[in-house]
Scaffold this motif. Structure first.
Motif, PDB file in Angstrom:
ATOM      1  N   TRP A  60     -48.278 -30.429 128.729  1.00 40.40           N
ATOM      2  CA  TRP A  60     -49.469 -31.106 129.239  1.00 40.40           C
ATOM      3  C   TRP A  60     -49.639 -32.444 128.538  1.00 40.40           C
ATOM      4  O   TRP A  60     -49.107 -32.679 127.464  1.00 40.40           O
ATOM      5  N   LEU A  61     -50.380 -33.313 129.185  1.00 36.48           N
ATOM      6  CA  LEU A  61     -50.581 -34.674 128.713  1.00 36.48           C
ATOM      7  C   LEU A  61     -51.823 -34.776 127.835  1.00 36.48           C
ATOM      8  O   LEU A  61     -52.828 -34.090 128.078  1.00 36.48           O
ATOM      9  N   ARG A  76     -54.998 -36.540 127.415  1.00 37.13           N
ATOM     10  CA  ARG A  76     -55.766 -37.264 128.419  1.00 37.13           C
ATOM     11  C   ARG A  76     -57.087 -37.746 127.820  1.00 37.13           C
ATOM     12  O   ARG A  76     -57.615 -37.182 126.868  1.00 37.13           O
ATOM     13  N   ASN A  77     -57.609 -38.805 128.427  1.00 39.65           N
ATOM     14  CA  ASN A  77     -58.944 -39.282 128.109  1.00 39.65           C
ATOM     15  C   ASN A  77     -59.988 -38.382 128.762  1.00 39.65           C
ATOM     16  O   ASN A  77     -59.677 -37.573 129.643  1.00 39.65           O
ATOM     17  N   GLY A  92     -60.014 -38.045 132.440  1.00 39.68           N
ATOM     18  CA  GLY A  92     -58.839 -37.440 133.054  1.00 39.68           C
ATOM     19  C   GLY A  92     -57.623 -38.324 133.100  1.00 39.68           C
ATOM     20  O   GLY A  92     -56.524 -37.844 133.409  1.00 39.68           O
ATOM     21  N   SER A  93     -57.769 -39.608 132.808  1.00 36.64           N
ATOM     22  CA  SER A  93     -56.618 -40.503 132.834  1.00 36.64           C
ATOM     23  C   SER A  93     -55.684 -40.212 131.664  1.00 36.64           C
ATOM     24  O   SER A  93     -56.085 -39.650 130.637  1.00 36.64           O
ATOM     25  N   VAL A  94     -54.414 -40.595 131.837  1.00 38.11           N
ATOM     26  CA  VAL A  94     -53.424 -40.391 130.784  1.00 38.11           C
ATOM     27  C   VAL A  94     -53.767 -41.306 129.610  1.00 38.11           C
ATOM     28  O   VAL A  94     -53.924 -42.517 129.769  1.00 38.11           O
ATOM     29  N   ALA A  95     -53.894 -40.720 128.420  1.00 37.91           N
ATOM     30  CA  ALA A  95     -54.247 -41.516 127.243  1.00 37.91           C
ATOM     31  C   ALA A  95     -53.042 -42.314 126.767  1.00 37.91           C
ATOM     32  O   ALA A  95     -51.903 -41.835 126.818  1.00 37.91           O
ATOM     33  N   ARG A 124     -47.569 -42.850 125.044  1.00 38.46           N
ATOM     34  CA  ARG A 124     -48.065 -41.672 125.730  1.00 38.46           C
ATOM     35  C   ARG A 124     -47.688 -40.441 124.922  1.00 38.46           C
ATOM     36  O   ARG A 124     -46.674 -40.436 124.225  1.00 38.46           O
ATOM     37  N   SER A 182     -54.720 -27.597 127.083  1.00 36.08           N
ATOM     38  CA  SER A 182     -54.882 -29.003 127.446  1.00 36.08           C
ATOM     39  C   SER A 182     -55.290 -29.758 126.188  1.00 36.08           C
ATOM     40  O   SER A 182     -55.573 -29.156 125.150  1.00 36.08           O
ATOM     41  N   HIS A 194     -55.841 -26.751 137.376  1.00 34.13           N
ATOM     42  CA  HIS A 194     -56.309 -28.085 137.024  1.00 34.13           C
ATOM     43  C   HIS A 194     -56.701 -28.822 138.297  1.00 34.13           C
ATOM     44  O   HIS A 194     -56.351 -28.399 139.412  1.00 34.13           O
ATOM     45  N   PHE A 252     -51.040 -35.089 138.147  1.00 27.88           N
ATOM     46  CA  PHE A 252     -51.927 -36.131 137.632  1.00 27.88           C
ATOM     47  C   PHE A 252     -51.863 -37.325 138.579  1.00 27.88           C
ATOM     48  O   PHE A 252     -50.845 -37.559 139.243  1.00 27.88           O
TER      49      PHE A 252
END
Length: 434
Positions: free
Chosen positions: A54-55, A57-58, A61-64, A70, A124, A278, A345
């Motif tokens: 998993w990413l 994220r902010n 929900g955006s990729v941090a 990343r 997450s 998700h 995403f």
């Protein structure tokens, strides 16, 4: 700034994934991913198997990104361990990348013995507005048990930070660990209520609703079905397949403060495991995704290892299955287990989906057959690294596979993706990109 009010319990009934819908499951060009081959470049790590990922994220929900990096978090196990045993020792590691293609192993997220559970399963990760890292995870089993146990609780580790220097990136503790959710036995089944299949209360996923500013945790659960219930027409065998997508709400917006709410979707009589749920919000619609296996469908339903999904006009809304059956993305028939544990995403006008490279070159073998192979052959047939990132198109209740990017490709939000050759009113489902 969002105004946090207690999210309504409301007694809302969960949307149902019905047998009539699931009985229509079929492979078609719109839902089948291209065949996956081993990556030409180095895997994410030579030292560990990598699977559920998993990413970072902010809150929105955006990729941090932190100083251009990343970050992904993954379940891992030693690379010399038989793949079928990896869940018994799973630990969470993090990896970071400046280009979204080449990933560097940052090591375990938590200090030895700090996390709850005998091992940690998927979750997450949130990089909050003040720079604090919260890692939600599944605490599986108990460390002091003499044998493996499978009780599952949802936990959070808060207080971490992301730091960068000339040598790269690190997630630094210390973390404060806390069990934040356990099943109540009424809306979500406890282990003692389970009817033989492994019960589920896991896979916490943080979500801030852009419409209301309220925060939620989605998770995988099971709906209790009392003995003698008329659910599934009284068919006791079907009643054992009772997966659900659960949700908890935060009354304050505090990432550690949660209260259980009724499930969003249940699959009583249809499927046992609705894994890693998700949401992706696009054009005012809430696309609710989850993964599931072919063997977790109830008798009489022929499903696939795949990404499934529903859509509604609000998080609590009346969910409808995507593509009529719920199937969004699956493996080709000649490579049915090549990828798993998909997570979607948003990117530009597409939805991207990352997953891990699972079993390949099986030549018709079942996963049970794989377990009887020589250890070196089991290891050879397991990818244990990131799979190609899939590209989805979407329009209302419909989705389709547009193509794939390279293994483990996580582009920045501003990056343009390579064009795909149009085929009628759909793009090529066989296109590969960088």
């Amino acid at each position: 700034m969002p105004i946090y009010e207690p999210a309504p319990d409301g007694g809302e009934a969960a949307a149902a994934w019905t047998r009539a819908q699931a009985e229509g499951l079929a492979r078609s060009d719109d839902v089948v991913a291209p065949v996956v081959y081993p990556p030409e470049s180095e895997p994410v790590s030579d030292d560990v198997h990598v699977w559920d990922t998993w990413l970072l994220r902010n809150r929105d929900g955006s990729v941090a990104t932190v100083d251009g990096y990343r970050v992904i978090l993954s379940l891992t196990a030693p690379a010399d361990m038989l793949p079928g045993k990896r869940h018994d020792v799973a630990t969470i590691r993090y990896f970071y990348s400046a280009d979204g293609t080449q990933w560097h192993d940052g090591g375990p997220v938590f200090e030895d013995g700090a996390a709850f559970g005998a091992r940690q399963w998927a979750g997450s990760a949130l990089l909050d507005d003040d720079g604090t890292v919260y890692v939600y995870y599944t605490a599986a089993g108990h460390r002091d048990a003499e044998e493996l146990t499978y009780e599952q609780r949802i936990a959070v580790a808060g207080g971490g930070r992301v730091e960068t220097d000339a040598d790269g990136l690190r997630i630094a503790g210390p973390f404060d660990h806390e069990v934040i959710l356990e099943p109540d036995g009424e809306r979500y089944e406890r282990e003692a209520q389970s009817r033989g299949m492994i019960y589920t209360f896991r896979d916490p996923w943080f979500f801030e609703d852009p419409e209301t500013g309220r925060t939620y945790l989605l998770f995988e659960g099971n709906t209790p079905v009392p003995e003698g219930s008329d659910a599934c027409g009284g068919d006791a065998e079907r009643q054992a397949f009772n997966g659900s997508i659960g949700v908890a709400a935060s009354p304050t917006g505090d990432p550690t403060d949660w209260e259980l709410r009724p499930p969003l979707v249940d699959a009583v009589g249809v499927n046992q495991e609705l894994e890693r749920p998700h949401v992706v919000v696009r054009d005012g619609r809430y696309y609710l995704f989850f993964s599931s296996h072919d063997h977790t469908f109830a008798p009489g339903i022929d499903g696939f290892d795949g990404l499934y999904g529903f859509v509604a006009d609000s998080l609590r809304g009346d969910y409808r299955p995507l593509n009529d059956t719920g199937l969004v993305l699956t493996n080709p028939g000649n490579a049915p287990y090549q990828a798993y544990s998909w997570m979607a995403f948003p990117h530009g006008d597409e939805i991207l989906v990352q997953s891990f490279f699972n079993y390949y070159d099986l030549g018709g073998l079942s996963l049970d057959d794989v377990g009887h192979l020589a250890p070196e052959e089991q290891l050879r047939k397991f990818g244990g690294t990131l799979a190609p990132t899939a590209r989805l198109g979407y329009d209302g209740d419909r989705t389709w596979v547009r193509g794939t990017l390279a293994h483990g490709r996580i582009p920045l939000g501003s990056e343009e993706l390579p064009p795909l050759s149009p085929v009628g009113d759909r793009e090529s489902t066989r296109g590969y990109g960088r």
